[in-house]
Design a protein around this motif. Structure first.
Motif, PDB file in Angstrom:
ATOM      1  N   MET A  58       0.872  -1.146  -0.041  1.00 10.72           N
ATOM      2  CA  MET A  58      -0.110  -0.029   0.081  1.00 10.72           C
ATOM      3  C   MET A  58       0.853   1.135   0.186  1.00 10.72           C
ATOM      4  N   VAL A  59       1.844   1.340   0.847  1.00  7.76           N
ATOM      5  CA  VAL A  59       2.810   2.411   0.828  1.00  7.76           C
ATOM      6  C   VAL A  59       3.590   2.669  -0.271  1.00  7.76           C
ATOM      7  N   LEU A  60       3.950   1.766  -0.955  1.00  4.56           N
ATOM      8  CA  LEU A  60       4.702   1.723  -2.164  1.00  4.56           C
ATOM      9  C   LEU A  60       4.144   1.550  -3.488  1.00  4.56           C
ATOM     10  N   GLU A  61       2.793   1.756  -3.492  1.00  2.26           N
ATOM     11  CA  GLU A  61       2.031   1.131  -4.485  1.00  2.26           C
ATOM     12  C   GLU A  61       2.267   1.837  -5.930  1.00  2.26           C
ATOM     13  N   SER A  62       3.091   3.324  -5.847  1.00  2.00           N
ATOM     14  CA  SER A  62       3.097   3.958  -7.153  1.00  2.00           C
ATOM     15  C   SER A  62       4.672   3.072  -7.608  1.00  2.00           C
ATOM     16  N   LEU A  63       5.299   2.851  -6.815  1.00  2.35           N
ATOM     17  CA  LEU A  63       6.846   2.191  -7.053  1.00  2.35           C
ATOM     18  C   LEU A  63       6.507   0.844  -7.781  1.00  2.35           C
ATOM     19  N   ILE A  64       5.772   0.051  -6.991  1.00  7.57           N
ATOM     20  CA  ILE A  64       5.414  -1.375  -7.173  1.00  7.57           C
ATOM     21  C   ILE A  64       4.792  -1.523  -8.725  1.00  7.57           C
ATOM     22  N   TYR A  65       3.889  -0.471  -8.889  1.00  9.46           N
ATOM     23  CA  TYR A  65       3.344  -0.537 -10.268  1.00  9.46           C
ATOM     24  C   TYR A  65       4.172  -0.612 -11.489  1.00  9.46           C
ATOM     25  N   TRP A  66       5.260  -0.233 -11.261  1.00 14.50           N
ATOM     26  CA  TRP A  66       6.372  -0.049 -12.290  1.00 14.50           C
ATOM     27  C   TRP A  66       6.871  -1.510 -12.488  1.00 14.50           C
ATOM     28  N   ILE A  67       6.960  -2.697 -11.657  1.00 14.01           N
ATOM     29  CA  ILE A  67       7.512  -3.797 -11.590  1.00 14.01           C
ATOM     30  C   ILE A  67       6.370  -4.804 -12.315  1.00 14.01           C
ATOM     31  N   PRO A  68       6.784  -5.099 -13.387  1.00 13.54           N
ATOM     32  CA  PRO A  68       5.566  -6.015 -14.259  1.00 13.54           C
ATOM     33  C   PRO A  68       5.349  -7.219 -13.576  1.00 13.54           C
ATOM     34  N   ILE A  69       6.149  -7.841 -12.758  1.00 16.13           N
ATOM     35  CA  ILE A  69       5.822  -9.236 -12.604  1.00 16.13           C
ATOM     36  C   ILE A  69       5.737  -9.296 -10.875  1.00 16.13           C
ATOM     37  N   TRP A  70       5.256  -7.963 -10.329  1.00 12.99           N
ATOM     38  CA  TRP A  70       5.259  -7.940  -8.820  1.00 12.99           C
ATOM     39  C   TRP A  70       4.017  -8.959  -8.380  1.00 12.99           C
ATOM     40  N   TYR A  71       2.754  -9.062  -9.101  1.00 14.38           N
ATOM     41  CA  TYR A  71       2.041  -9.734  -8.666  1.00 14.38           C
ATOM     42  C   TYR A  71       2.429 -11.457  -8.286  1.00 14.38           C
ATOM     43  N   GLU A  72       3.018 -11.741  -9.465  1.00 13.72           N
ATOM     44  CA  GLU A  72       3.554 -12.990  -9.506  1.00 13.72           C
ATOM     45  C   GLU A  72       4.628 -13.337  -8.463  1.00 13.72           C
ATOM     46  N   LEU A  73       5.442 -12.361  -8.239  1.00  9.17           N
ATOM     47  CA  LEU A  73       6.352 -12.496  -7.248  1.00  9.17           C
ATOM     48  C   LEU A  73       5.929 -12.646  -5.831  1.00  9.17           C
ATOM     49  N   LYS A  74       4.747 -11.876  -5.605  1.00  4.83           N
ATOM     50  CA  LYS A  74       4.118 -11.587  -4.219  1.00  4.83           C
ATOM     51  C   LYS A  74       3.427 -12.975  -4.037  1.00  4.83           C
ATOM     52  N   LEU A  75       2.670 -13.717  -5.222  1.00  6.78           N
ATOM     53  CA  LEU A  75       2.075 -14.851  -5.149  1.00  6.78           C
ATOM     54  C   LEU A  75       3.067 -16.025  -4.782  1.00  6.78           C
TER      55      LEU A  75
END
Length: 159
Positions: A58-75
């Motif tokens: 939530m805090v780093l949402e604007s930065l995480i937006y630019w990581i294309p595979i963030w959701y997969e890494l988090k999963l």
């Protein structure tokens, strides 16, 4: 080929909530209803770490937006934390979180740690172990330590 892609997209969409929320919710309820305390530790650690990851996200949402595979890494990370074969949540909590709590004096039992699993196994084997009660004065002392820790971080950030 487009139907296969559609099915994979829907499976991917369902995998996140299933792995990150539904299975841990089910396993947490099962852990609470079982006599073993070892699984309780795993699931409490999971929810602590899941909350932390969510807050960071939530805090780093604007930065995480630019990581294309963030959701997969988090999963993948949260699946590692949740799956019982890995016990990732308990590992991360024992190795990192508990050490930080001890370092800053925020835990009541400085000797507890990786030894907590041995005390749990004693309880599971039928040995009755009475936990020491915490007096109101000790609780107030722990609370003031926590508040001074949080306050010192804020003061440090201002300077």
């Amino acid at each position: 080929m487009s139907k296969l892609w559609t099915v994979l997209t829907h499976l991917h969409t369902l995998a996140g909530p299933g792995v990150m929320l539904l299975y841990p919710l089910y396993a947490s309820v099962q852990a609470m209803e079982s006599p073993s305390k070892l699984d309780d530790e795993q699931w409490l650690a999971y929810w602590i770490l899941y909350s932390f990851v969510t807050l960071v996200e939530m805090v780093l949402e604007s930065l995480i937006y630019w990581i294309p595979i963030w959701y997969e890494l988090k999963l993948l990370f949260l699946a590692w934390l949740a799956l019982p074969n890995f016990r990732g949540a308990a590992f991360i909590y024992d190795r990192f979180v508990r050490d930080q709590l001890r370092k800053h004096g925020l835990t009541n039992h400085p000797g507890s740690g990786s030894g907590s699993s041995t005390s749990v196994s004693k309880k599971e084997n039928g040995a009755k172990e009475k936990s020491p009660s915490t007096s109101p004065k000790e609780k107030e002392n722990a609370k003031s330590k926590f508040l001074s820790f949080v306050g010192s971080k804020k003061d440090h950030e201002k300077h």
